[in-house]
Design an enzyme around this catalytic site. Structure first.
Site, mmCIF file in Angstrom:
data_model
loop_
_atom_site.group_PDB
_atom_site.id
_atom_site.type_symbol
_atom_site.label_atom_id
_atom_site.label_comp_id
_atom_site.label_asym_id
_atom_site.label_seq_id
_atom_site.Cartn_x
_atom_site.Cartn_y
_atom_site.Cartn_z
ATOM 1 N N ASN A 80 7.774 -5.613 48.914
ATOM 2 C CA ASN A 80 7.848 -6.235 50.172
ATOM 3 C C ASN A 80 8.237 -7.393 50.338
ATOM 4 O OD1 ASN A 80 7.308 -6.684 52.717
ATOM 5 N ND2 ASN A 80 5.203 -5.716 53.068
ATOM 6 N N ARG A 140 10.448 -2.317 51.227
ATOM 7 C CA ARG A 140 10.221 -2.183 52.546
ATOM 8 C C ARG A 140 11.413 -3.025 53.307
ATOM 9 N NH1 ARG A 140 6.294 -5.603 56.375
ATOM 10 N NH2 ARG A 140 6.569 -4.178 58.275
ATOM 11 N N HIS A 174 6.482 -0.294 62.324
ATOM 12 C CA HIS A 174 5.387 0.485 61.662
ATOM 13 C C HIS A 174 5.584 1.813 61.646
ATOM 14 C CE1 HIS A 174 2.204 -2.698 63.579
ATOM 15 N NE2 HIS A 174 2.688 -2.783 62.346
ATOM 16 N N ARG A 187 0.258 -11.809 68.834
ATOM 17 C CA ARG A 187 1.257 -11.610 69.785
ATOM 18 C C ARG A 187 0.898 -10.933 71.315
ATOM 19 N NH1 ARG A 187 4.237 -7.753 65.471
ATOM 20 N NH2 ARG A 187 3.660 -9.044 63.787
ATOM 21 N N GLU A 195 0.931 1.896 53.437
ATOM 22 C CA GLU A 195 2.533 1.966 53.377
ATOM 23 C C GLU A 195 3.045 1.925 52.178
ATOM 24 O OE1 GLU A 195 1.641 -1.238 56.651
ATOM 25 O OE2 GLU A 195 3.637 -0.581 57.517
#
Ligand code: ADP
Length: 375
Positions: free
Chosen positions: A9, A70, A159, A220, A363
């Site tokens: 990743n 990823r 996601h 965010r 993940e």
């Protein structure tokens, strides 16, 4: 023979890595190299970082059979993971304007890995791919069609690897095929998103053109009136760059109470900090609104799934998000909710028509499984 998959990743200044033995799905090695290219760091670039990982693999005598990457933005080009070819990389390059921080870093990770492991199959697993099943009513914005046709303006969602993984885990746990299930999955970590899954397919999700839309997140803002931008640029003379930084890095939980970390916020809230109390309440209120919206979109819901650092670990957030939803057939069992622990746990009451599950996401394992399909 063992079958080991390296999952990478690559971010702009970090690389996270894990090696899985796919015969057991166990993690053999994992780590994080950060501060890549920063002043004072001993790691000048991604190549040096990956060389360090390779040295570690050699030291551990770990042969690798494939690499899963990823990848953040696959646009409309990728509905699934893809074996990396020059065409795939060109398509990822085309998406750079939509993911200016993430896609270049992902591409750099891929290029360096190709140089160091020229003979291994490499697979890109896109955050956006699972959501490519959304219908136009969910993915289009009500702005001029030319912006979609000529400038890729639409909702993509992110996601996806996590939403798909926990949905598959839920199907296994419930012993029902995924294609028969309607689910609302809530990924609540530093970034947060909700997804409506109909018969196993994503039909709506809360993140949009970028990961800024939807739920309140650590830093965010999530959903906001777009006219705020005009107001701030008029009144405070803010530039597009200022606004981007404000809404991505200084907003969300942090914007409301100065802290973006939910565990810390809950500690402050318990001590009576009113801004922390508001941040926690507003976070859960937005989650509840999405549960209601996606319930309406799906018509019937088999299970709601909480995952991510907050979803997995905060009984309070789960309780606040599901409060007063008995009318929708959603009812938590307080004790089961507070006891939910590491593995998969059910925390709905015996009367609840809708099951409420806590399912740890993974993940990296999901990326390894996608990669395995190409071997
Ligand atoms: P990322 O999205 O970066 O992978 P995580 O999924 O690990 O992040 O989620 C991080 C968030 O989870 C942080 O806000 C953290 O405070 C929160 N969190 C972790 N453990 C707990 C806990 N026990 N109670 C409440 N929040 C928690």
């Amino acid at each position: 023979m063992s079958l080991n998959i390296l999952v990478l990743n690559a971010g702009s200044s970090s690389i996270k890595y894990q090696v899985f033995d796919m015969s057991t799905q166990q993690v053999l090695i994992k780590g994080l190299i950060d501060r890549i290219g920063e002043i004072g760091s001993t790691i000048p670039n991604h190549h040096a970082a990956l060389e360090q990982i390779v040295a570690q693999l050699h030291q551990a005598h770990l042969p690798i059979q494939a690499i899963g990457h990823r990848a953040v933005h696959g646009g409309e080009a990728f509905h699934d993971a893809a074996l990396i070819t020059p065409d795939v990389m060109a398509a990822m390059r085309q998406m750079i304007p939509l993911a200016p921080l993430h896609n270049p870093a992902n591409l750099e990770g891929i290029e360096v890995a190709q140089r160091l492991f020229p003979d291994l199959p490499q697979v890109a697993v896109f955050d956006t791919a699972f959501h490519q099943t959304m219908p136009p009513v969910a993915y289009r914005y009500a702005v001029p069609t030319a912006l979609y046709e000529q400038h890729q303006v639409r909702r993509y969602g992110f996601h996806g690897t996590s939403h798909q993984y926990v949905a598959e885990q839920a199907a296994q746990y419930l012993q029902q095929p995924l294609h028969t299930l309607n689910l609302i999955t809530l990924h609540l970590g530093n970034g947060c998103s909700a997804t409506a899954i109909e018969q196993g397919k994503s039909i709506d999700t809360s993140m949009g053109l970028t990961p800024l839309e939807g739920l309140v997140m650590g830093t965010r803002c999530g959903d906001i009136d777009p006219a705020l931008h005009f107001y701030l640029s008029r009144e405070l003379n803010m530039s597009p760059q200022d606004l981007e930084a404000l809404l991505n890095k200084q907003s969300g939980l942090k914007g409301i109470c100065g802290v973006g970390d939910m565990r810390e916020i809950q500690r402050l809230a318990a001590e009576g900090d009113e801004n922390a109390q508001l941040a926690e309440a507003l976070f859960a209120y937005r989650v509840k609104k999405y549960i209601g919206a996606y319930y309406a979109v799906l018509g019937t819901v088999d299970a709601i799934i909480f995952t991510g650092g907050i979803g997995e670990n905060s009984p309070r957030i789960r309780a606040l998000s599901c409060a007063k939803l008995q009318g929708l057939g959603i009812e938590l069992d307080n004790e089961k909710n507070s006891l939910a622990s590491k593995g998969i746990s059910a925390c709905h009451s015996a009367n609840s028509r809708v099951k409420v599950l806590v399912i740890p996401t993974n993940e990296e394992l999901a990326i390894a499984r996608h990669t395995l399909k190409f071997l």
